[in-house]
Design a protein around this motif. Structure first.
Motif, PDB file in Angstrom:
ATOM      1  N   CYS A  89      15.908  25.416  57.781  1.00 46.30           N
ATOM      2  CA  CYS A  89      15.380  24.116  58.181  1.00 46.30           C
ATOM      3  C   CYS A  89      13.862  24.241  58.220  1.00 46.30           C
ATOM      4  CB  CYS A  89      15.917  23.702  59.536  1.00 46.30           C
ATOM      5  SG  CYS A  89      15.236  22.150  60.152  1.00 46.30           S
ATOM      6  N   ALA A 113      16.721  20.289  56.140  1.00 47.64           N
ATOM      7  CA  ALA A 113      17.708  21.365  56.107  1.00 47.64           C
ATOM      8  C   ALA A 113      18.150  21.634  54.675  1.00 47.64           C
ATOM      9  CB  ALA A 113      18.906  21.000  56.960  1.00 47.64           C
ATOM     10  N   TYR A 157      25.825  20.119  58.541  1.00 53.77           N
ATOM     11  CA  TYR A 157      25.005  20.810  59.538  1.00 53.77           C
ATOM     12  C   TYR A 157      23.621  20.160  59.602  1.00 53.77           C
ATOM     13  CZ  TYR A 157      28.472  24.453  60.132  1.00 53.77           C
ATOM     14  OH  TYR A 157      29.622  25.138  60.437  1.00 53.77           O
ATOM     15  N   TYR A 158      23.191  19.877  60.820  1.00 53.33           N
ATOM     16  CA  TYR A 158      21.909  19.237  61.063  1.00 53.33           C
ATOM     17  C   TYR A 158      21.013  20.152  61.897  1.00 53.33           C
ATOM     18  CZ  TYR A 158      24.445  14.952  59.849  1.00 53.33           C
ATOM     19  OH  TYR A 158      25.189  13.986  59.214  1.00 53.33           O
ATOM     20  N   CYS A 159      19.737  20.146  61.593  1.00 50.17           N
ATOM     21  CA  CYS A 159      18.801  20.835  62.479  1.00 50.17           C
ATOM     22  C   CYS A 159      18.079  19.801  63.342  1.00 50.17           C
ATOM     23  CB  CYS A 159      17.812  21.688  61.703  1.00 50.17           C
ATOM     24  SG  CYS A 159      16.770  20.806  60.527  1.00 50.17           S
ATOM     25  N   ILE A 170      20.940  32.553  64.996  1.00 51.40           N
ATOM     26  CA  ILE A 170      19.807  31.657  64.778  1.00 51.40           C
ATOM     27  C   ILE A 170      18.515  32.454  64.902  1.00 51.40           C
ATOM     28  CG2 ILE A 170      19.678  30.941  67.212  1.00 51.40           C
ATOM     29  CD1 ILE A 170      18.916  28.118  66.173  1.00 51.40           C
ATOM     30  N   TRP A 230      15.416  14.851  64.343  1.00 50.96           N
ATOM     31  CA  TRP A 230      16.576  15.271  63.567  1.00 50.96           C
ATOM     32  C   TRP A 230      16.204  15.391  62.107  1.00 50.96           C
ATOM     33  CZ3 TRP A 230      21.118  16.807  65.563  1.00 50.96           C
ATOM     34  CH2 TRP A 230      21.466  16.388  66.852  1.00 50.96           C
ATOM     35  N   TRP A 236      20.728  23.807  65.841  1.00 53.35           N
ATOM     36  CA  TRP A 236      21.638  23.359  64.795  1.00 53.35           C
ATOM     37  C   TRP A 236      22.854  22.695  65.442  1.00 53.35           C
ATOM     38  CZ3 TRP A 236      20.579  23.604  59.652  1.00 53.35           C
ATOM     39  CH2 TRP A 236      19.551  24.445  59.239  1.00 53.35           C
ATOM     40  N   LEU A 253      19.842  29.612  60.194  1.00 52.42           N
ATOM     41  CA  LEU A 253      21.146  29.835  60.784  1.00 52.42           C
ATOM     42  C   LEU A 253      21.933  30.725  59.825  1.00 52.42           C
ATOM     43  CD1 LEU A 253      22.982  29.139  63.215  1.00 52.42           C
ATOM     44  CD2 LEU A 253      24.034  27.394  61.747  1.00 52.42           C
TER      45      LEU A 253
END
Length: 122
Positions: A21, A5, A92-94, A68, A112, A35, A79
């Protein structure tokens, strides 16, 4: 699938920001992508997801503000965040998941990525 990301930063309330990402692997197009965010001292929570076919699903808190999208040719999910609020501040994680329904039914993600920090000042 490995996920990376990027795009986070420090912005002011009302600004926009686009997270990206990038995924490795030839099977990216077969995965639903999503996300999540994690604010300080809080649990990770769902933000948005997109199926392999392009259907999108959003948390109520971001509907109308976040979008998205995915580009399978670039193995990338985006995003687009608009009208940012201080409460959007988080890492923020994808994530990638073979079953799109897992995003709205809950459950573990297949993969992740490392997070990217978004800070929204008031």
């Amino acid at each position: 699938v490995q996920l990376q990301a990027s795009g986070g930063g420090l912005v002011q309330a009302g600004d926009s920001l686009r997270l990206s990402c990038a995924a490795s692997g030839r099977t990216f197009k077969n995965y639903a992508m999503g996300w999540f965010l994690q604010a300080p001292g809080k649990e990770r929570e769902f933000v948005a997801a997109i199926s392999s076919g392009g259907s999108a699903y959003y948390a109520d808190s971001v509907k109308g503000r976040f979008t998205i999208s995915r580009d399978d040719a670039k193995n990338t999910v985006y995003l687009q965040m608009s009208s940012l609020k201080p409460e959007d501040t988080a890492v923020y994680y994808c994530a990638a998941e073979s079953q799109f329904s897992t995003f709205y039914r809950g459950g573990g993600m297949d993969y992740w990525g490392k997070g990217t920090q978004v800070t929204v000042s008031s």
